[in-house]
Design a protein around this motif. Sequence first.
Motif, PDB file in Angstrom:
ATOM      1  N   LEU A 148       0.829  -1.200   0.000  1.00 22.21           N
ATOM      2  CA  LEU A 148       0.000   0.000   0.000  1.00 22.21           C
ATOM      3  C   LEU A 148       0.867   1.256   0.000  1.00 22.21           C
ATOM      4  CD1 LEU A 148      -2.893   1.205   0.231  1.00 22.21           C
ATOM      5  CD2 LEU A 148      -2.585   1.142   2.713  1.00 22.21           C
ATOM      6  N   GLN A 149       1.965   1.231   0.737  1.00 22.33           N
ATOM      7  CA  GLN A 149       2.880   2.367   0.797  1.00 22.33           C
ATOM      8  C   GLN A 149       3.476   2.647  -0.578  1.00 22.33           C
ATOM      9  OE1 GLN A 149       3.603   3.990   3.845  1.00 22.33           O
ATOM     10  NE2 GLN A 149       4.701   5.545   2.682  1.00 22.33           N
ATOM     11  N   ARG A 150       3.840   1.597  -1.296  1.00 16.58           N
ATOM     12  CA  ARG A 150       4.386   1.780  -2.648  1.00 16.58           C
ATOM     13  C   ARG A 150       3.315   2.287  -3.608  1.00 16.58           C
ATOM     14  NH1 ARG A 150       6.597  -3.433  -1.841  1.00 16.58           N
ATOM     15  NH2 ARG A 150       5.170  -4.222  -3.431  1.00 16.58           N
ATOM     16  N   LEU A 151       2.081   1.801  -3.424  1.00 16.55           N
ATOM     17  CA  LEU A 151       1.005   2.151  -4.338  1.00 16.55           C
ATOM     18  C   LEU A 151       0.550   3.596  -4.156  1.00 16.55           C
ATOM     19  CD1 LEU A 151      -1.148   1.241  -6.448  1.00 16.55           C
ATOM     20  CD2 LEU A 151      -2.587   0.586  -4.505  1.00 16.55           C
ATOM     21  N   ALA A 152       0.346   4.007  -2.891  1.00 18.32           N
ATOM     22  CA  ALA A 152      -0.264   5.310  -2.628  1.00 18.32           C
ATOM     23  C   ALA A 152       0.683   6.334  -2.029  1.00 18.32           C
ATOM     24  CB  ALA A 152      -1.467   5.123  -1.689  1.00 18.32           C
ATOM     25  N   GLY A 153       1.881   5.902  -1.642  1.00 19.50           N
ATOM     26  CA  GLY A 153       2.801   6.827  -1.015  1.00 19.50           C
ATOM     27  C   GLY A 153       2.554   7.003   0.473  1.00 19.50           C
ATOM     28  N   GLU A 154       1.550   6.344   1.005  1.00 21.54           N
ATOM     29  CA  GLU A 154       1.231   6.373   2.427  1.00 21.54           C
ATOM     30  C   GLU A 154       0.392   5.148   2.753  1.00 21.54           C
ATOM     31  OE1 GLU A 154      -2.680   9.140   2.720  1.00 21.54           O
ATOM     32  OE2 GLU A 154      -0.816  10.213   2.240  1.00 21.54           O
ATOM     33  N   ALA A 155       0.188   4.917   4.050  1.00 21.69           N
ATOM     34  CA  ALA A 155      -0.515   3.697   4.470  1.00 21.69           C
ATOM     35  C   ALA A 155      -1.884   3.997   5.060  1.00 21.69           C
ATOM     36  CB  ALA A 155       0.335   2.920   5.472  1.00 21.69           C
ATOM     37  N   ASN A 156      -2.453   5.166   4.779  1.00 20.38           N
ATOM     38  CA  ASN A 156      -3.774   5.503   5.308  1.00 20.38           C
ATOM     39  C   ASN A 156      -4.872   4.817   4.505  1.00 20.38           C
ATOM     40  OD1 ASN A 156      -2.627   7.177   7.246  1.00 20.38           O
ATOM     41  ND2 ASN A 156      -2.709   8.984   5.931  1.00 20.38           N
ATOM     42  N   LEU A 157      -5.948   4.459   5.193  1.00 22.64           N
ATOM     43  CA  LEU A 157      -7.074   3.773   4.562  1.00 22.64           C
ATOM     44  C   LEU A 157      -8.368   4.513   4.877  1.00 22.64           C
ATOM     45  CD1 LEU A 157      -6.067   0.095   5.388  1.00 22.64           C
ATOM     46  CD2 LEU A 157      -6.052   1.168   3.125  1.00 22.64           C
ATOM     47  N   PRO A 158      -9.384   4.364   4.001  1.00 21.84           N
ATOM     48  CA  PRO A 158      -9.391   3.548   2.783  1.00 21.84           C
ATOM     49  C   PRO A 158      -8.681   4.237   1.621  1.00 21.84           C
ATOM     50  CG  PRO A 158     -11.467   4.684   2.981  1.00 21.84           C
ATOM     51  CD  PRO A 158     -10.690   5.013   4.234  1.00 21.84           C
ATOM     52  N   LEU A 159      -8.386   3.440   0.607  1.00 17.86           N
ATOM     53  CA  LEU A 159      -7.861   3.957  -0.656  1.00 17.86           C
ATOM     54  C   LEU A 159      -8.755   3.437  -1.768  1.00 17.86           C
ATOM     55  CD1 LEU A 159      -5.591   5.309  -2.409  1.00 17.86           C
ATOM     56  CD2 LEU A 159      -4.545   3.034  -2.510  1.00 17.86           C
ATOM     57  N   LEU A 160      -9.222   4.340  -2.620  1.00 17.59           N
ATOM     58  CA  LEU A 160     -10.047   3.967  -3.775  1.00 17.59           C
ATOM     59  C   LEU A 160      -9.238   4.231  -5.037  1.00 17.59           C
ATOM     60  CD1 LEU A 160     -12.992   3.245  -4.857  1.00 17.59           C
ATOM     61  CD2 LEU A 160     -13.264   5.719  -5.150  1.00 17.59           C
ATOM     62  N   THR A 161      -9.218   3.253  -5.936  1.00 24.34           N
ATOM     63  CA  THR A 161      -8.603   3.477  -7.244  1.00 24.34           C
ATOM     64  C   THR A 161      -9.678   3.338  -8.308  1.00 24.34           C
ATOM     65  OG1 THR A 161      -7.956   1.144  -7.551  1.00 24.34           O
ATOM     66  CG2 THR A 161      -6.366   2.593  -6.463  1.00 24.34           C
ATOM     67  N   VAL A 162      -9.721   4.314  -9.202  1.00 27.17           N
ATOM     68  CA  VAL A 162     -10.653   4.312 -10.337  1.00 27.17           C
ATOM     69  C   VAL A 162      -9.789   4.411 -11.585  1.00 27.17           C
ATOM     70  CG1 VAL A 162     -12.648   5.411 -11.404  1.00 27.17           C
ATOM     71  CG2 VAL A 162     -12.363   5.511  -8.923  1.00 27.17           C
ATOM     72  N   GLY A 163      -9.591   3.280 -12.256  1.00 26.11           N
ATOM     73  CA  GLY A 163      -8.604   3.270 -13.325  1.00 26.11           C
ATOM     74  C   GLY A 163      -7.239   3.525 -12.710  1.00 26.11           C
ATOM     75  N   GLY A 164      -6.536   4.519 -13.219  1.00 22.18           N
ATOM     76  CA  GLY A 164      -5.227   4.862 -12.671  1.00 22.18           C
ATOM     77  C   GLY A 164      -5.271   5.942 -11.621  1.00 22.18           C
ATOM     78  N   GLN A 165      -6.459   6.443 -11.284  1.00 24.01           N
ATOM     79  CA  GLN A 165      -6.581   7.510 -10.298  1.00 24.01           C
ATOM     80  C   GLN A 165      -6.678   6.934  -8.885  1.00 24.01           C
ATOM     81  OE1 GLN A 165      -6.527  10.945 -11.239  1.00 24.01           O
ATOM     82  NE2 GLN A 165      -5.780   9.862 -13.024  1.00 24.01           N
ATOM     83  N   LYS A 166      -5.981   7.572  -7.938  1.00 25.78           N
ATOM     84  CA  LYS A 166      -5.985   7.123  -6.545  1.00 25.78           C
ATOM     85  C   LYS A 166      -6.652   8.194  -5.694  1.00 25.78           C
ATOM     86  CE  LYS A 166      -1.595   4.747  -7.336  1.00 25.78           C
ATOM     87  NZ  LYS A 166      -1.429   5.255  -8.705  1.00 25.78           N
ATOM     88  N   VAL A 167      -7.679   7.804  -4.946  1.00 24.31           N
ATOM     89  CA  VAL A 167      -8.411   8.725  -4.076  1.00 24.31           C
ATOM     90  C   VAL A 167      -8.164   8.278  -2.640  1.00 24.31           C
ATOM     91  CG1 VAL A 167     -10.607   9.852  -3.637  1.00 24.31           C
ATOM     92  CG2 VAL A 167     -10.160   8.867  -5.893  1.00 24.31           C
ATOM     93  N   LYS A 168      -7.420   9.088  -1.886  1.00 28.63           N
ATOM     94  CA  LYS A 168      -7.023   8.723  -0.529  1.00 28.63           C
ATOM     95  C   LYS A 168      -8.055   9.224   0.471  1.00 28.63           C
ATOM     96  CE  LYS A 168      -2.219   9.291  -2.008  1.00 28.63           C
ATOM     97  NZ  LYS A 168      -0.960  10.046  -1.809  1.00 28.63           N
ATOM     98  N   GLY A 169      -8.414   8.354   1.423  1.00 29.52           N
ATOM     99  CA  GLY A 169      -9.401   8.719   2.428  1.00 29.52           C
ATOM    100  C   GLY A 169     -10.807   8.666   1.852  1.00 29.52           C
ATOM    101  N   PHE A 170     -11.806   8.716   2.744  1.00 26.25           N
ATOM    102  CA  PHE A 170     -13.188   8.623   2.282  1.00 26.25           C
ATOM    103  C   PHE A 170     -13.861   9.983   2.300  1.00 26.25           C
ATOM    104  CE2 PHE A 170     -17.751   8.246   3.321  1.00 26.25           C
ATOM    105  CZ  PHE A 170     -18.163   7.702   2.109  1.00 26.25           C
ATOM    106  N   SER A 171     -14.477  10.316   1.175  1.00 29.36           N
ATOM    107  CA  SER A 171     -15.336  11.494   1.040  1.00 29.36           C
ATOM    108  C   SER A 171     -16.392  11.133   0.014  1.00 29.36           C
ATOM    109  CB  SER A 171     -14.533  12.716   0.581  1.00 29.36           C
ATOM    110  OG  SER A 171     -15.406  13.750   0.151  1.00 29.36           O
ATOM    111  N   ASP A 172     -17.656  11.054   0.441  1.00 23.49           N
ATOM    112  CA  ASP A 172     -18.690  10.611  -0.496  1.00 23.49           C
ATOM    113  C   ASP A 172     -18.781  11.543  -1.707  1.00 23.49           C
ATOM    114  OD1 ASP A 172     -19.634  12.711   0.985  1.00 23.49           O
ATOM    115  OD2 ASP A 172     -21.573  11.807   1.447  1.00 23.49           O
ATOM    116  N   ALA A 173     -18.620  12.856  -1.495  1.00 19.77           N
ATOM    117  CA  ALA A 173     -18.707  13.792  -2.616  1.00 19.77           C
ATOM    118  C   ALA A 173     -17.556  13.585  -3.600  1.00 19.77           C
ATOM    119  CB  ALA A 173     -18.712  15.226  -2.101  1.00 19.77           C
ATOM    120  N   GLU A 174     -16.339  13.413  -3.068  1.00 18.95           N
ATOM    121  CA  GLU A 174     -15.173  13.234  -3.931  1.00 18.95           C
ATOM    122  C   GLU A 174     -15.240  11.898  -4.662  1.00 18.95           C
ATOM    123  OE1 GLU A 174     -10.322  13.812  -3.703  1.00 18.95           O
ATOM    124  OE2 GLU A 174     -11.423  13.193  -1.905  1.00 18.95           O
TER     125      GLU A 174
END
Length: 211
Positions: free
Chosen positions: A118-144
């Motif tokens: 996870l650290q290699r993938l996102a640059g940090e180990a915080n969860l959750p992490l959502l990936t949509v295609g190649g985009q990485k969305v760190k943390g949860f935000s329903d609007a984002e």
Amino acid sequence: MKPASHLLSALALTALASLGTQAQTVYRIVGPDGKVTFSDKPPVADQGKVTSTGTGARASAANANLPFELKQAVSKYPVSLYTSAKCAPCDAGRNLLNGRGIPFTERTISTAEDTEYLQRLAGEANLPLLTVGGQKVKGFSDAEWNRYLDAAGYPATSLLPSGYKNPAPAPAVAVKPKEDPKPVEKAPVEPPPPPLAPTGPTPTNPAGITF
């Protein structure tokens, strides 16, 4: 000046669009005369026999029962969710995806190897992490999260067929079964050599004669 939310949507749409050109499904169309043509656009009904090939064909085959609009989004921008146990934001993110009818794969982070990945993938180990295609969305935000899913072309409400189930959660790093240690082979024990014949005089051989 555009609001930050509109700017984020525009950036997400641009990034997803650029990735889509790399992961676009190519359609192989066989006409009534047997002529084969290729196109990146969905064919019309009377254009002949159609098969999907090229990048994205494998994902399309795995989701063959999905409606066309949803199938296209899954093929171009697959969704993955990285979670851990006892993580309230992870549960909220999972509920959002399930409620909206988003096909996704869930990867659990529970070991040191998972955390390193996870650290290699996102640059940090915080969860959750959502990936949509190649985009990485760190943390949860329903609007984002919804903005990224909208930009990827996912329907706003569920179009999943009745009975559809996402794959069961799996570790981010596959665990290899431990092999049983091989028993140490001991060298064979050689029997002791036979005792040497006595030399010199004995009661049964007073002269000490040997042959």
